[in-house]
Design a protein around this motif. Sequence first.
Motif, PDB file in Angstrom:
ATOM      1  N   SER A  32     100.527  67.470 -16.767  1.00  0.00           N
ATOM      2  CA  SER A  32     100.636  68.119 -15.460  1.00  0.00           C
ATOM      3  C   SER A  32     100.411  67.130 -14.311  1.00  0.00           C
ATOM      4  O   SER A  32     100.326  67.539 -13.164  1.00  0.00           O
ATOM      5  CB  SER A  32      99.666  69.306 -15.373  1.00  0.00           C
ATOM      6  OG  SER A  32      98.406  68.905 -15.804  1.00  0.00           O
ATOM      7  N   ARG A  34     102.405  64.933 -12.956  1.00  0.00           N
ATOM      8  CA  ARG A  34     103.528  64.900 -12.028  1.00  0.00           C
ATOM      9  C   ARG A  34     103.441  66.049 -11.037  1.00  0.00           C
ATOM     10  O   ARG A  34     103.486  65.841  -9.820  1.00  0.00           O
ATOM     11  CB  ARG A  34     104.821  65.020 -12.839  1.00  0.00           C
ATOM     12  CG  ARG A  34     105.964  64.189 -12.324  1.00  0.00           C
ATOM     13  CD  ARG A  34     107.179  64.423 -13.233  1.00  0.00           C
ATOM     14  NE  ARG A  34     108.228  65.075 -12.460  1.00  0.00           N
ATOM     15  CZ  ARG A  34     109.063  64.422 -11.673  1.00  0.00           C
ATOM     16  NH1 ARG A  34     108.965  63.109 -11.558  1.00  0.00           N
ATOM     17  NH2 ARG A  34     109.992  65.063 -11.001  1.00  0.00           N
ATOM     18  N   GLN A  35     103.283  67.264 -11.611  1.00  0.00           N
ATOM     19  CA  GLN A  35     103.171  68.454 -10.768  1.00  0.00           C
ATOM     20  C   GLN A  35     101.996  68.348  -9.811  1.00  0.00           C
ATOM     21  O   GLN A  35     102.102  68.694  -8.634  1.00  0.00           O
ATOM     22  CB  GLN A  35     102.938  69.679 -11.661  1.00  0.00           C
ATOM     23  CG  GLN A  35     104.197  70.403 -12.050  1.00  0.00           C
ATOM     24  CD  GLN A  35     103.824  71.637 -12.861  1.00  0.00           C
ATOM     25  OE1 GLN A  35     102.924  71.597 -13.692  1.00  0.00           O
ATOM     26  NE2 GLN A  35     104.522  72.724 -12.617  1.00  0.00           N
ATOM     27  N   SER A  39     102.453  68.291  -5.836  1.00  0.00           N
ATOM     28  CA  SER A  39     101.927  69.384  -5.014  1.00  0.00           C
ATOM     29  C   SER A  39     100.869  68.877  -4.050  1.00  0.00           C
ATOM     30  O   SER A  39     100.772  69.365  -2.922  1.00  0.00           O
ATOM     31  CB  SER A  39     101.392  70.518  -5.894  1.00  0.00           C
ATOM     32  OG  SER A  39     100.365  70.041  -6.711  1.00  0.00           O
TER      33      SER A  39
END
Lengths: 267, 201
Positions: A32, A34-35, A39
Amino acid sequence: MNVVSLSPFDLALAALLILALAGLSWRLRIGSERQLLISAARSTVQLVLIGLVLKLLFANAHPLWVGLLAVVMLAVAGREVMVRQKRRFVGGWGFAVGTLSMFVSSFAVTVLALLLVIGTDPWYAPQYAIPLLGMILGNTMNGISLGLDRLTQDAAEKRQIIESRLALGHDARRAIADSRREAIRVGMIPIVNAMSAAGIVSLPGMMTGQILAGTPPVEAVKYQILVMFLIAAGTGFGTMVAVGFAARRLFDERQRLRLDRLRPPGA
Amino acid sequence: MASLRLQHFATHHVGPLAVSVAAAECVCVEGASGSGKTLLLRAIADLDPHRGEAHCDDVACSAMPAPAWRRSVALVAAESQWWSDLVGDHFEHGVDAEWLARLDLPPAAMTWQVARCSTGERQRLALLRTLMHAPAVLLLDEPTGNLDERNTRRVESLLADYRLQRQAALLWVSHDKGQIGRVAQRHFVLDQGQLHECGRR
Protein backbone atom coordinates in the motif's frame (compact mmCIF):
# COMPACT_ATOMS: atom_id res chain seq x y z
CA MET A 1 -4.34 34.09 20.79
CA ASN A 2 -0.97 32.40 20.92
CA VAL A 3 -0.84 30.21 17.84
CA VAL A 4 2.47 28.43 17.34
CA SER A 5 3.03 28.92 13.64
CA LEU A 6 4.24 25.78 11.90
CA SER A 7 7.28 26.09 9.69
CA PRO A 8 7.78 23.98 6.52
CA PHE A 9 10.47 22.17 8.49
CA ASP A 10 7.91 21.11 11.13
CA LEU A 11 5.69 19.67 8.41
CA ALA A 12 8.64 17.92 6.79
CA LEU A 13 9.30 16.16 10.10
CA ALA A 14 5.71 14.88 10.10
CA ALA A 15 6.12 13.84 6.48
CA LEU A 16 9.07 11.66 7.54
CA LEU A 17 6.57 9.53 9.45
CA ILE A 18 4.63 8.91 6.25
CA LEU A 19 7.84 8.05 4.41
CA ALA A 20 8.82 5.64 7.18
CA LEU A 21 5.41 4.01 7.01
CA ALA A 22 5.66 3.69 3.23
CA GLY A 23 9.15 2.21 3.58
CA LEU A 24 7.89 -0.37 6.05
CA SER A 25 4.94 -1.22 3.81
CA TRP A 26 7.37 -1.74 0.91
CA ARG A 27 9.70 -3.81 3.06
CA LEU A 28 6.89 -6.06 4.32
CA ARG A 29 5.37 -6.25 0.83
CA ILE A 30 2.04 -4.98 2.05
CA GLY A 31 1.74 -3.13 -1.24
CA SER A 32 0.00 0.00 0.00
CA GLU A 33 3.05 2.31 -0.12
CA ARG A 34 2.12 3.67 -3.54
CA GLN A 35 -1.42 4.50 -2.50
CA LEU A 36 -0.19 5.97 0.76
CA LEU A 37 2.34 8.28 -0.90
CA ILE A 38 -0.04 9.34 -3.65
CA SER A 39 -2.82 10.15 -1.20
CA ALA A 40 -0.43 11.99 1.10
CA ALA A 41 0.83 14.05 -1.84
CA ARG A 42 -2.72 14.63 -3.01
CA SER A 43 -3.88 15.85 0.36
CA THR A 44 -0.89 18.20 0.65
CA VAL A 45 -1.51 19.74 -2.75
CA GLN A 46 -5.28 19.93 -2.23
CA LEU A 47 -4.96 21.50 1.20
CA VAL A 48 -2.36 24.06 0.08
CA LEU A 49 -4.59 24.98 -2.85
CA ILE A 50 -7.69 25.31 -0.70
CA GLY A 51 -5.65 27.40 1.75
CA LEU A 52 -4.73 29.80 -1.04
CA VAL A 53 -8.29 29.81 -2.37
CA LEU A 54 -9.68 30.54 1.10
CA LYS A 55 -7.14 33.32 1.60
CA LEU A 56 -8.28 34.93 -1.63
CA LEU A 57 -11.90 34.31 -0.81
CA PHE A 58 -11.67 35.83 2.67
CA ALA A 59 -10.18 38.93 1.11
CA ASN A 60 -13.05 39.26 -1.41
CA ALA A 61 -16.16 37.87 0.26
CA HIS A 62 -18.39 38.03 -2.79
CA PRO A 63 -21.41 35.65 -2.78
CA LEU A 64 -20.61 34.63 -6.35
CA TRP A 65 -17.16 33.29 -5.40
CA VAL A 66 -18.48 31.59 -2.28
CA GLY A 67 -21.22 29.99 -4.38
CA LEU A 68 -18.75 28.90 -7.03
CA LEU A 69 -16.49 27.19 -4.50
CA ALA A 70 -19.55 25.52 -2.92
CA VAL A 71 -20.61 24.16 -6.30
CA VAL A 72 -17.12 22.81 -6.99
CA MET A 73 -17.08 21.10 -3.59
CA LEU A 74 -20.50 19.60 -4.28
CA ALA A 75 -19.47 18.30 -7.70
CA VAL A 76 -16.34 16.65 -6.30
CA ALA A 77 -18.34 15.08 -3.48
CA GLY A 78 -20.91 13.86 -6.02
CA ARG A 79 -18.22 12.22 -8.09
CA GLU A 80 -16.75 10.61 -4.99
CA VAL A 81 -20.14 9.12 -4.05
CA MET A 82 -20.46 7.78 -7.59
CA VAL A 83 -17.07 6.09 -7.82
CA ARG A 84 -17.49 4.45 -4.41
CA GLN A 85 -20.56 2.54 -5.60
CA LYS A 86 -20.06 -1.09 -6.41
CA ARG A 87 -23.21 -1.04 -8.52
CA ARG A 88 -23.88 2.51 -9.58
CA PHE A 89 -26.76 3.68 -11.75
CA VAL A 90 -25.95 3.79 -15.43
CA GLY A 91 -25.79 7.12 -17.25
CA GLY A 92 -26.17 10.48 -15.55
CA TRP A 93 -28.18 9.00 -12.69
CA GLY A 94 -25.05 7.58 -11.07
CA PHE A 95 -23.85 11.12 -10.47
CA ALA A 96 -27.24 12.78 -10.05
CA VAL A 97 -28.68 10.63 -7.24
CA GLY A 98 -25.89 11.42 -4.76
CA THR A 99 -25.24 14.97 -5.90
CA LEU A 100 -28.86 16.11 -5.78
CA SER A 101 -29.39 14.59 -2.35
CA MET A 102 -26.24 16.22 -1.01
CA PHE A 103 -27.33 19.50 -2.52
CA VAL A 104 -30.71 19.28 -0.84
CA SER A 105 -29.47 18.28 2.60
CA SER A 106 -26.00 19.82 2.99
CA PHE A 107 -26.82 23.18 1.45
CA ALA A 108 -30.10 23.49 3.32
CA VAL A 109 -28.50 22.60 6.67
CA THR A 110 -25.53 24.94 6.11
CA VAL A 111 -27.68 27.89 5.08
CA LEU A 112 -30.01 27.25 8.00
CA ALA A 113 -27.08 27.23 10.42
CA LEU A 114 -25.58 30.39 8.94
CA LEU A 115 -28.84 32.33 8.95
CA LEU A 116 -30.55 31.17 12.11
CA VAL A 117 -27.91 29.72 14.43
CA ILE A 118 -24.62 31.51 13.93
CA GLY A 119 -26.11 34.63 12.36
CA THR A 120 -22.97 35.81 10.61
CA ASP A 121 -22.94 39.08 8.72
CA PRO A 122 -23.14 38.74 5.76
CA TRP A 123 -24.71 35.28 6.05
CA TYR A 124 -22.40 33.86 3.37
CA ALA A 125 -19.26 35.02 5.21
CA PRO A 126 -16.71 32.54 3.82
CA GLN A 127 -14.82 31.96 7.09
CA TYR A 128 -17.98 30.30 8.38
CA ALA A 129 -19.77 29.14 5.25
CA ILE A 130 -16.98 27.20 3.58
CA PRO A 131 -15.61 25.18 6.54
CA LEU A 132 -19.14 24.42 7.72
CA LEU A 133 -20.26 23.28 4.29
CA GLY A 134 -17.07 21.26 3.92
CA MET A 135 -17.61 19.37 7.16
CA ILE A 136 -21.28 18.71 6.50
CA LEU A 137 -20.65 17.74 2.89
CA GLY A 138 -17.79 15.40 3.78
CA ASN A 139 -19.86 13.48 6.30
CA THR A 140 -23.03 13.49 4.23
CA MET A 141 -20.99 12.10 1.36
CA ASN A 142 -19.95 9.14 3.53
CA GLY A 143 -23.49 8.45 4.70
CA ILE A 144 -24.94 8.66 1.22
CA SER A 145 -22.33 6.47 -0.40
CA LEU A 146 -22.71 3.81 2.30
CA GLY A 147 -26.50 3.96 2.08
CA LEU A 148 -26.64 3.81 -1.72
CA ASP A 149 -24.10 1.02 -1.87
CA ARG A 150 -26.09 -1.02 0.62
CA LEU A 151 -29.39 -0.40 -1.16
CA THR A 152 -28.21 -1.41 -4.61
CA GLN A 153 -26.32 -4.44 -3.27
CA ASP A 154 -29.33 -5.54 -1.27
CA ALA A 155 -31.71 -5.08 -4.18
CA ALA A 156 -29.46 -7.16 -6.41
CA GLU A 157 -29.11 -9.91 -3.80
CA LYS A 158 -32.80 -9.96 -2.90
CA ARG A 159 -34.01 -9.62 -6.44
CA GLN A 160 -36.11 -12.78 -6.29
CA ILE A 161 -37.70 -11.84 -2.99
CA ILE A 162 -38.55 -8.36 -4.21
CA GLU A 163 -40.03 -9.67 -7.44
CA SER A 164 -41.97 -12.29 -5.58
CA ARG A 165 -43.50 -9.54 -3.44
CA LEU A 166 -44.34 -7.58 -6.58
CA ALA A 167 -45.98 -10.72 -7.99
CA LEU A 168 -48.13 -10.87 -4.85
CA GLY A 169 -49.38 -7.39 -5.65
CA HIS A 170 -47.20 -5.37 -3.29
CA ASP A 171 -46.35 -1.96 -4.70
CA ALA A 172 -42.72 -1.07 -5.36
CA ARG A 173 -42.42 0.96 -2.18
CA ARG A 174 -43.50 -1.92 -0.02
CA ALA A 175 -41.52 -4.53 -1.94
CA ILE A 176 -38.25 -2.67 -1.31
CA ALA A 177 -39.13 -1.27 2.13
CA ASP A 178 -36.87 -3.66 4.05
CA SER A 179 -33.84 -2.89 1.89
CA ARG A 180 -34.52 0.83 2.05
CA ARG A 181 -34.78 0.85 5.83
CA GLU A 182 -31.58 -1.14 6.18
CA ALA A 183 -29.71 1.14 3.76
CA ILE A 184 -30.70 4.27 5.68
CA ARG A 185 -29.67 2.66 8.96
CA VAL A 186 -26.27 1.71 7.53
CA GLY A 187 -25.77 5.22 6.13
CA MET A 188 -26.33 6.72 9.57
CA ILE A 189 -24.05 4.36 11.52
CA PRO A 190 -20.84 6.45 11.22
CA ILE A 191 -22.36 9.69 12.46
CA VAL A 192 -24.25 7.98 15.30
CA ASN A 193 -21.01 6.29 16.34
CA ALA A 194 -19.10 9.55 16.07
CA MET A 195 -21.62 11.33 18.29
CA SER A 196 -21.60 8.57 20.91
CA ALA A 197 -17.81 8.46 21.09
CA ALA A 198 -17.22 12.21 20.88
CA GLY A 199 -15.24 13.57 23.79
CA ILE A 200 -14.66 10.19 25.42
CA VAL A 201 -12.94 8.07 22.83
CA SER A 202 -12.12 10.76 20.33
CA LEU A 203 -11.67 14.48 20.40
CA PRO A 204 -13.27 15.59 17.15
CA GLY A 205 -10.87 17.13 14.64
CA MET A 206 -12.57 20.47 14.40
CA MET A 207 -12.52 21.06 18.13
CA THR A 208 -8.95 19.86 18.42
CA GLY A 209 -7.94 22.26 15.66
CA GLN A 210 -9.65 25.17 17.35
CA ILE A 211 -8.04 24.36 20.70
CA LEU A 212 -4.61 24.02 19.09
CA ALA A 213 -5.20 27.39 17.46
CA GLY A 214 -5.86 28.96 20.89
CA THR A 215 -9.66 29.04 21.26
CA PRO A 216 -10.86 28.53 24.85
CA PRO A 217 -12.00 24.89 25.19
CA VAL A 218 -15.58 25.72 26.15
CA GLU A 219 -16.05 27.88 23.05
CA ALA A 220 -14.53 25.13 20.91
CA VAL A 221 -16.86 22.57 22.51
CA LYS A 222 -19.93 24.69 21.77
CA TYR A 223 -18.95 24.91 18.12
CA GLN A 224 -18.22 21.21 18.05
CA ILE A 225 -21.68 20.39 19.40
CA LEU A 226 -23.25 22.66 16.81
CA VAL A 227 -21.23 21.10 14.01
CA MET A 228 -21.98 17.58 15.24
CA PHE A 229 -25.73 18.23 15.16
CA LEU A 230 -25.50 19.86 11.75
CA ILE A 231 -23.50 16.94 10.41
CA ALA A 232 -25.97 14.42 11.84
CA ALA A 233 -28.90 16.30 10.32
CA GLY A 234 -27.15 16.68 6.96
CA THR A 235 -26.12 13.03 6.87
CA GLY A 236 -29.46 11.68 8.06
CA PHE A 237 -31.67 13.73 5.77
CA GLY A 238 -29.23 13.35 2.88
CA THR A 239 -29.12 9.58 3.23
CA MET A 240 -32.90 9.37 3.43
CA VAL A 241 -33.33 11.50 0.33
CA ALA A 242 -30.65 9.62 -1.63
CA VAL A 243 -31.85 6.14 -0.65
CA GLY A 244 -35.48 7.08 -1.26
CA PHE A 245 -34.62 8.57 -4.61
CA ALA A 246 -32.54 5.53 -5.62
CA ALA A 247 -35.19 3.09 -4.38
CA ARG A 248 -37.67 4.78 -6.67
CA ARG A 249 -35.23 4.78 -9.57
CA LEU A 250 -34.79 0.98 -9.19
CA PHE A 251 -38.35 0.56 -10.46
CA ASP A 252 -39.91 1.75 -13.68
CA GLU A 253 -43.33 3.27 -14.29
CA ARG A 254 -44.92 -0.21 -14.20
CA GLN A 255 -43.22 -0.90 -10.86
CA ARG A 256 -40.88 -3.51 -12.29
CA LEU A 257 -37.54 -4.01 -10.57
CA ARG A 258 -35.02 -2.72 -13.12
CA LEU A 259 -31.59 -3.95 -12.09
CA ASP A 260 -30.49 -3.26 -15.66
CA ARG A 261 -30.35 0.36 -14.53
CA LEU A 262 -27.33 -0.55 -12.40
CA ARG A 263 -23.87 -1.20 -13.75
CA PRO A 264 -22.74 -4.70 -12.90
CA PRO A 265 -19.93 -4.67 -10.31
CA GLY A 266 -16.48 -4.32 -11.79
CA ALA A 267 -17.78 -3.08 -15.15
CA MET B 1 -65.59 -15.21 -15.19
CA ALA B 2 -62.00 -14.46 -16.03
CA SER B 3 -59.97 -14.95 -19.14
CA LEU B 4 -56.47 -14.13 -20.23
CA ARG B 5 -55.82 -12.89 -23.74
CA LEU B 6 -52.43 -12.00 -25.25
CA GLN B 7 -52.09 -10.00 -28.47
CA HIS B 8 -48.87 -9.41 -30.40
CA PHE B 9 -47.29 -10.22 -27.07
CA ALA B 10 -43.50 -10.27 -27.21
CA THR B 11 -40.55 -10.16 -24.85
CA HIS B 12 -36.90 -10.21 -25.61
CA HIS B 13 -36.86 -13.95 -26.30
CA VAL B 14 -40.47 -14.90 -26.87
CA GLY B 15 -43.17 -14.00 -29.38
CA PRO B 16 -44.80 -12.14 -30.88
CA LEU B 17 -47.62 -14.46 -29.96
CA ALA B 18 -51.36 -14.45 -29.60
CA VAL B 19 -53.03 -16.86 -27.26
CA SER B 20 -55.97 -16.84 -24.95
CA VAL B 21 -57.01 -18.84 -21.95
CA ALA B 22 -60.73 -18.91 -21.32
CA ALA B 23 -62.40 -18.69 -17.94
CA ALA B 24 -62.24 -22.02 -16.12
CA GLU B 25 -59.72 -23.28 -18.63
CA CYS B 26 -56.28 -24.70 -17.93
CA VAL B 27 -53.65 -24.36 -20.66
CA CYS B 28 -50.30 -26.04 -20.25
CA VAL B 29 -47.00 -24.90 -21.75
CA GLU B 30 -43.98 -27.12 -22.08
CA GLY B 31 -40.65 -26.55 -23.74
CA ALA B 32 -36.96 -27.23 -23.38
CA SER B 33 -35.12 -25.42 -20.60
CA GLY B 34 -34.09 -22.03 -21.85
CA SER B 35 -37.01 -21.81 -24.28
CA GLY B 36 -38.35 -18.85 -22.31
CA LYS B 37 -41.32 -20.33 -20.46
CA THR B 38 -40.46 -18.52 -17.24
CA LEU B 39 -39.72 -15.30 -19.11
CA LEU B 40 -43.10 -15.52 -20.80
CA LEU B 41 -44.90 -15.90 -17.45
CA ARG B 42 -42.85 -13.07 -15.93
CA ALA B 43 -43.76 -10.78 -18.80
CA ILE B 44 -47.46 -11.65 -18.54
CA ALA B 45 -47.29 -10.75 -14.83
CA ASP B 46 -45.72 -7.48 -16.05
CA LEU B 47 -42.52 -8.11 -14.13
CA ASP B 48 -40.48 -7.73 -17.33
CA PRO B 49 -40.89 -5.15 -20.07
CA HIS B 50 -42.79 -6.46 -23.08
CA ARG B 51 -44.46 -5.36 -26.28
CA GLY B 52 -48.04 -6.04 -27.26
CA GLU B 53 -50.88 -6.26 -24.80
CA ALA B 54 -52.30 -8.68 -22.29
CA HIS B 55 -55.95 -8.52 -21.29
CA CYS B 56 -57.56 -9.93 -18.19
CA ASP B 57 -61.33 -9.99 -18.62
CA ASP B 58 -61.00 -7.50 -21.48
CA VAL B 59 -59.17 -5.00 -19.27
CA ALA B 60 -55.75 -4.21 -20.70
CA CYS B 61 -52.69 -4.64 -18.53
CA SER B 62 -51.54 -1.11 -19.36
CA ALA B 63 -54.92 0.26 -18.25
CA MET B 64 -54.48 -1.09 -14.72
CA PRO B 65 -52.00 -0.06 -12.02
CA ALA B 66 -49.26 -2.69 -12.00
CA PRO B 67 -49.93 -4.02 -8.44
CA ALA B 68 -53.65 -4.45 -9.23
CA TRP B 69 -52.76 -6.32 -12.43
CA ARG B 70 -50.41 -8.62 -10.55
CA ARG B 71 -53.06 -9.37 -7.94
CA SER B 72 -55.47 -10.41 -10.70
CA VAL B 73 -52.91 -12.15 -12.89
CA ALA B 74 -50.79 -13.85 -10.28
CA LEU B 75 -47.46 -15.50 -10.95
CA VAL B 76 -46.40 -18.39 -8.74
CA ALA B 77 -42.65 -18.72 -9.28
CA ALA B 78 -40.93 -22.07 -9.46
CA GLU B 79 -38.80 -21.25 -6.45
CA SER B 80 -40.76 -19.78 -3.57
CA GLN B 81 -39.38 -16.69 -1.85
CA TRP B 82 -39.92 -15.58 1.74
CA TRP B 83 -39.00 -12.28 3.33
CA SER B 84 -40.03 -12.83 6.96
CA ASP B 85 -39.03 -15.52 9.46
CA LEU B 86 -42.50 -16.90 10.16
CA VAL B 87 -44.71 -18.49 7.54
CA GLY B 88 -47.77 -16.71 8.95
CA ASP B 89 -46.23 -13.26 8.36
CA HIS B 90 -46.63 -13.86 4.64
CA PHE B 91 -50.38 -14.44 4.91
CA GLU B 92 -51.91 -11.02 5.47
CA HIS B 93 -55.46 -12.25 5.17
CA GLY B 94 -54.94 -15.50 7.02
CA VAL B 95 -55.30 -18.81 5.31
CA ASP B 96 -58.19 -21.06 4.34
CA ALA B 97 -58.00 -23.97 6.79
CA GLU B 98 -59.63 -26.33 4.33
CA TRP B 99 -57.05 -25.55 1.65
CA LEU B 100 -54.26 -26.16 4.15
CA ALA B 101 -55.71 -29.54 4.98
CA ARG B 102 -56.15 -30.44 1.32
CA LEU B 103 -52.43 -29.84 0.76
CA ASP B 104 -51.62 -32.00 3.77
CA LEU B 105 -50.46 -29.10 5.92
CA PRO B 106 -51.52 -28.73 9.57
CA PRO B 107 -53.11 -25.48 10.86
CA ALA B 108 -49.92 -24.98 12.89
CA ALA B 109 -48.05 -24.42 9.61
CA MET B 110 -48.73 -20.69 10.04
CA THR B 111 -46.47 -20.64 13.09
CA TRP B 112 -43.63 -22.49 11.38
CA GLN B 113 -40.22 -20.95 10.77
CA VAL B 114 -39.72 -20.62 7.03
CA ALA B 115 -36.11 -21.75 7.39
CA ARG B 116 -37.22 -25.08 8.85
CA CYS B 117 -39.75 -25.92 6.11
CA SER B 118 -38.82 -28.36 3.39
CA THR B 119 -38.73 -27.18 -0.21
CA GLY B 120 -41.96 -29.04 -0.87
CA GLU B 121 -43.72 -27.49 2.12
CA ARG B 122 -42.59 -24.06 1.00
CA GLN B 123 -43.84 -24.67 -2.51
CA ARG B 124 -47.29 -25.66 -1.29
CA LEU B 125 -47.41 -22.75 1.16
CA ALA B 126 -46.36 -20.31 -1.56
CA LEU B 127 -49.21 -21.53 -3.75
CA LEU B 128 -51.70 -20.99 -0.91
CA ARG B 129 -50.21 -17.56 -0.25
CA THR B 130 -51.08 -16.56 -3.81
CA LEU B 131 -54.49 -18.26 -3.82
CA MET B 132 -55.48 -16.25 -0.72
CA HIS B 133 -55.43 -13.14 -2.94
CA ALA B 134 -58.13 -14.81 -5.07
CA PRO B 135 -56.47 -14.13 -8.42
CA ALA B 136 -58.57 -14.38 -11.59
CA VAL B 137 -55.68 -15.73 -13.63
CA LEU B 138 -52.93 -17.99 -12.33
CA LEU B 139 -49.54 -18.21 -14.01
CA LEU B 140 -48.00 -21.37 -12.58
CA ASP B 141 -44.32 -22.08 -13.12
CA GLU B 142 -43.91 -25.80 -12.39
CA PRO B 143 -46.06 -25.63 -9.27
CA THR B 144 -45.37 -29.26 -8.38
CA GLY B 145 -41.69 -29.24 -9.32
CA ASN B 146 -40.51 -30.14 -5.81
CA LEU B 147 -43.39 -32.38 -4.77
CA ASP B 148 -43.78 -36.12 -4.50
CA GLU B 149 -46.53 -37.95 -6.36
CA ARG B 150 -49.11 -37.71 -3.56
CA ASN B 151 -48.67 -34.03 -3.00
CA THR B 152 -48.57 -33.39 -6.73
CA ARG B 153 -52.03 -34.92 -7.00
CA ARG B 154 -53.25 -32.86 -4.04
CA VAL B 155 -52.08 -29.63 -5.67
CA GLU B 156 -53.62 -30.63 -9.01
CA SER B 157 -56.95 -31.36 -7.38
CA LEU B 158 -56.98 -28.12 -5.36
CA LEU B 159 -56.13 -26.09 -8.47
CA ALA B 160 -58.83 -27.86 -10.49
CA ASP B 161 -61.45 -26.98 -7.88
CA TYR B 162 -60.20 -23.41 -7.64
CA ARG B 163 -60.39 -23.06 -11.42
CA LEU B 164 -63.97 -24.34 -11.60
CA GLN B 165 -65.31 -22.57 -8.51
CA ARG B 166 -63.74 -19.20 -9.31
CA GLN B 167 -63.92 -19.61 -13.09
CA ALA B 168 -60.22 -18.81 -13.08
CA ALA B 169 -57.91 -19.12 -16.09
CA LEU B 170 -54.74 -21.17 -15.53
CA LEU B 171 -51.56 -20.98 -17.59
CA TRP B 172 -49.44 -23.84 -16.29
CA VAL B 173 -45.82 -24.58 -17.18
CA SER B 174 -45.06 -28.27 -16.73
CA HIS B 175 -42.47 -30.79 -17.83
CA ASP B 176 -44.53 -33.79 -16.90
CA LYS B 177 -46.53 -35.30 -19.80
CA GLY B 178 -48.70 -37.23 -17.36
CA GLN B 179 -49.56 -34.07 -15.48
CA ILE B 180 -50.30 -32.19 -18.69
CA GLY B 181 -52.67 -34.98 -19.65
CA ARG B 182 -54.43 -34.76 -16.29
CA VAL B 183 -54.83 -31.01 -15.90
CA ALA B 184 -54.82 -29.31 -19.31
CA GLN B 185 -57.67 -28.73 -21.71
CA ARG B 186 -55.19 -27.44 -24.29
CA HIS B 187 -51.47 -27.69 -24.41
CA PHE B 188 -48.68 -25.85 -26.23
CA VAL B 189 -45.00 -26.35 -26.83
CA LEU B 190 -42.83 -23.25 -26.64
CA ASP B 191 -40.11 -23.49 -29.25
CA GLN B 192 -38.04 -20.78 -30.96
CA GLY B 193 -40.11 -18.17 -29.17
CA GLN B 194 -43.38 -19.44 -30.62
CA LEU B 195 -46.22 -21.45 -29.10
CA HIS B 196 -47.27 -24.52 -31.08
CA GLU B 197 -50.53 -26.10 -30.09
CA CYS B 198 -50.50 -29.86 -29.62
CA GLY B 199 -53.50 -32.03 -30.52
CA ARG B 200 -56.73 -30.93 -28.82
CA ARG B 201 -58.38 -33.32 -26.44
